[in-house]
Design an enzyme around this catalytic site. Structure first.
Site, PDB file in Angstrom:
ATOM      1  CE  LYS A  97      41.008 -39.097 -25.858  1.00  0.00           C
ATOM      2  NZ  LYS A  97      40.434 -39.559 -27.052  1.00  0.00           N
ATOM      3  CE  LYS A 104      40.314 -33.015 -29.832  1.00  0.00           C
ATOM      4  NZ  LYS A 104      39.788 -33.790 -30.955  1.00  0.00           N
ATOM      5  CE  LYS A 142      36.581 -40.226 -34.259  1.00  0.00           C
ATOM      6  NZ  LYS A 142      37.561 -40.677 -33.258  1.00  0.00           N
TER       7      LYS A 142
HETATM    8  P1  ATP Z   1      37.955 -38.971 -29.718  1.00  0.00           P
HETATM    9  O1  ATP Z   1      36.894 -38.108 -29.126  1.00  0.00           O
HETATM   10  O2  ATP Z   1      37.571 -40.411 -29.854  1.00  0.00           O
HETATM   11  O3  ATP Z   1      39.322 -38.775 -29.118  1.00  0.00           O
HETATM   12  P2  ATP Z   1      38.451 -37.163 -31.902  1.00  0.00           P
HETATM   13  O4  ATP Z   1      37.215 -36.518 -32.435  1.00  0.00           O
HETATM   14  O5  ATP Z   1      39.338 -36.366 -31.023  1.00  0.00           O
HETATM   15  O6  ATP Z   1      38.047 -38.520 -31.219  1.00  0.00           O
HETATM   16  P3  ATP Z   1      40.461 -38.665 -33.430  1.00  0.00           P
HETATM   17  O7  ATP Z   1      40.049 -40.010 -33.934  1.00  0.00           O
HETATM   18  O8  ATP Z   1      41.316 -38.621 -32.204  1.00  0.00           O
HETATM   19  O9  ATP Z   1      39.202 -37.723 -33.179  1.00  0.00           O
HETATM   20  O10 ATP Z   1      41.153 -37.836 -34.587  1.00  0.00           O
HETATM   21  C1  ATP Z   1      41.085 -38.106 -35.959  1.00  0.00           C
HETATM   22  C2  ATP Z   1      41.688 -36.941 -36.730  1.00  0.00           C
HETATM   23  O11 ATP Z   1      40.862 -35.782 -36.615  1.00  0.00           O
HETATM   24  C3  ATP Z   1      43.074 -36.483 -36.230  1.00  0.00           C
HETATM   25  O12 ATP Z   1      43.852 -36.120 -37.330  1.00  0.00           O
HETATM   26  C4  ATP Z   1      42.773 -35.304 -35.363  1.00  0.00           C
HETATM   27  O13 ATP Z   1      43.862 -34.426 -35.247  1.00  0.00           O
HETATM   28  C5  ATP Z   1      41.622 -34.679 -36.123  1.00  0.00           C
HETATM   29  N1  ATP Z   1      40.744 -33.912 -35.230  1.00  0.00           N
HETATM   30  C6  ATP Z   1      40.087 -34.369 -34.139  1.00  0.00           C
HETATM   31  N2  ATP Z   1      39.349 -33.406 -33.580  1.00  0.00           N
HETATM   32  C7  ATP Z   1      39.538 -32.279 -34.335  1.00  0.00           C
HETATM   33  C8  ATP Z   1      39.051 -30.953 -34.259  1.00  0.00           C
HETATM   34  N3  ATP Z   1      38.226 -30.595 -33.294  1.00  0.00           N
HETATM   35  N4  ATP Z   1      39.459 -30.068 -35.196  1.00  0.00           N
HETATM   36  C9  ATP Z   1      40.300 -30.438 -36.177  1.00  0.00           C
HETATM   37  N5  ATP Z   1      40.805 -31.677 -36.305  1.00  0.00           N
HETATM   38  C10 ATP Z   1      40.440 -32.605 -35.398  1.00  0.00           C
END
Ligand code: ATP
Ligand code: LTN
Length: 333
Positions: free
Chosen positions: A112, A194, A197
């Site tokens: 980040k 990965k 969102k």
């Molecule tokens: P951002 O893009 O804002 O960092 P993110 O999509 O990575 O968001 P988080 O809010 O950081 O999501 O994560 C929420 C939950 O979803 C956590 O438990 C994280 O491990 C899980 N998670 C996030 N992305 C994935 C993915 N691609 N596959 C499986 N689990 C995920």
């Protein structure tokens, strides 16, 4: 007494299917066996600059989405992190038990801070300390998360053990719950990365994407130049990701999923996986979600009631921590 679960998600945007398959789906499965707290972690979200009105809206929407995705708001404590100040209080105390070296080694911090190099703030660096505070504040035993949060969980455990070694048995040392499949869903457009969102819309399937858009994105999913459908994340990341999405969505093994597509072409795989996601995830969530977001009073009630429940659970532990480190407690409040 049931054991305690804590988990959370940042209201940075609308959750994507990785968030669902890696986290929320397991929250649903575990909710009846545990006393659970599922938090909208808005304090974590501001480590990246957010538009205030959007953040407010995203936080309320995420709360509604938790419920639409299957969490029972009467059985679980579903609330907003900033509504209970125990999180920030404990976070400060724990920051005095976390080392600069270990925080600097966190992969998410490194990712980040390179992505947002115009705003490498101290909150981003301290992010895992706040996460440790979230978990330890309630004596959580289990923390269901996706694979990317494993390192943060290890750190929370280290901090708990370090604190307990000095002051006695104050904190429960939490365990991570990382599912066997679905813990790391990859981007459809770039299966080496990965799914996130906060990434571009084309790279992710948002839980609020229209079913037609979902199908379109699956049809465009990047695969490879071969024709064989086989699970091998190293050499066939795109196909393996589709198989993993399919298997996790339907709750079947990767082997069974692979066998179902024996002899099929990539086109058939893409549309079948897309359709499963629409039928099992997108449609059921969206049909409940739109009603919930119309009912602001109901959501406000939930926020209020559950923040109070979180406080009830967290305050006694916070008080023990304050006593342990040597603060004068009890004469003011
Ligand atoms: P951002 O893009 O804002 O960092 P993110 O999509 O990575 O968001 P988080 O809010 O950081 O999501 O994560 C929420 C939950 O979803 C956590 O438990 C994280 O491990 C899980 N998670 C996030 N992305 C994935 C993915 N691609 N596959 C499986 N689990 C995920
Ligand atoms: N850092 C997590 C969100 C999060 C969390 C938590 C998850 C904040 N506090 C406590 C589990 C337990 C993320 O997914 N980015």
């Amino acid at each position: 007494m049931k054991k305690i679960i804590f988990s959370g998600m940042q209201p940075t945007s609308v959750p994507q299917i990785g968030n669902y398959l890696g986290a929320i789906k397991n929250w649903n499965a575990l909710q009846s066996q545990y006393n659970s707290l599922y938090c909208v972690v808005d304090l974590h979200a501001i480590t990246i600059r957010q538009d205030p009105n959007e953040l407010r809206q995203n936080s309320l929407n995420l709360l509604a989405l938790y419920i639409a995705a299957g969490l029972d708001p009467d059985e679980n404590i579903i609330y907003i992190q900033s509504h209970y100040n125990g999180h920030t209080e404990l976070s400060w105390i724990l920051s005095c038990f976390a080392y600069m070296g270990e925080l600097g080694r966190m992969t998410q911090y490194k990712d980040k801070s390179s992505k947002h190099n115009e705003n490498v703030n101290a909150g981003l660096f301290n992010y895992p300390v706040l996460m440790a505070a979230d978990i330890l504040l309630f004596g959580a035993h289990l923390v269901p998360v996706g694979d990317d949060q494993k390192q943060h969980l290890e750190l929370a455990r280290d901090i708990a053990i370090r604190f307990n070694n000095v002051y006695g048995d104050i904190f429960t040392v939490p365990e991570a719950y990382i599912p066997k499949s679905g813990a790391r869903i990859m981007s459809l457009a770039n299966p080496e990365k990965k799914m996130s969102k906060s990434d571009e819309a084309a790279n992710q399937i948002s839980l609020l994407d229209a079913p037609e858009a979902v199908m379109k994105k699956f049809k465009r999913a990047v695969t490879d130049s071969e024709t064989e459908i086989r699970y091998d994340p190293e050499s066939k990341p795109g196909i393996s990701n589709l198989l993993e999405i399919y298997a996790t969505t339907l709750g079947i093994s990767i082997d069974k999923a692979t066998a179902e597509f024996a002899g099929s072409g990539y086109g058939h795989l893409k549309t079948t996986v897309g359709q499963a996601v629409v039928d099992e995830i997108i449609n059921p969530i969206q049909s409940k979600y739109s009603d919930l977001t119309k009912n602001k009073d109901y959501l406000h009630q939930i926020m209020q009631k559950n923040a109070a429940k979180a406080k009830e659970l967290g305050d006694p532990i916070l008080r023990k921590v304050k006593e342990a480190v040597g603060f004068i407690v009890g004469c003011v409040d």
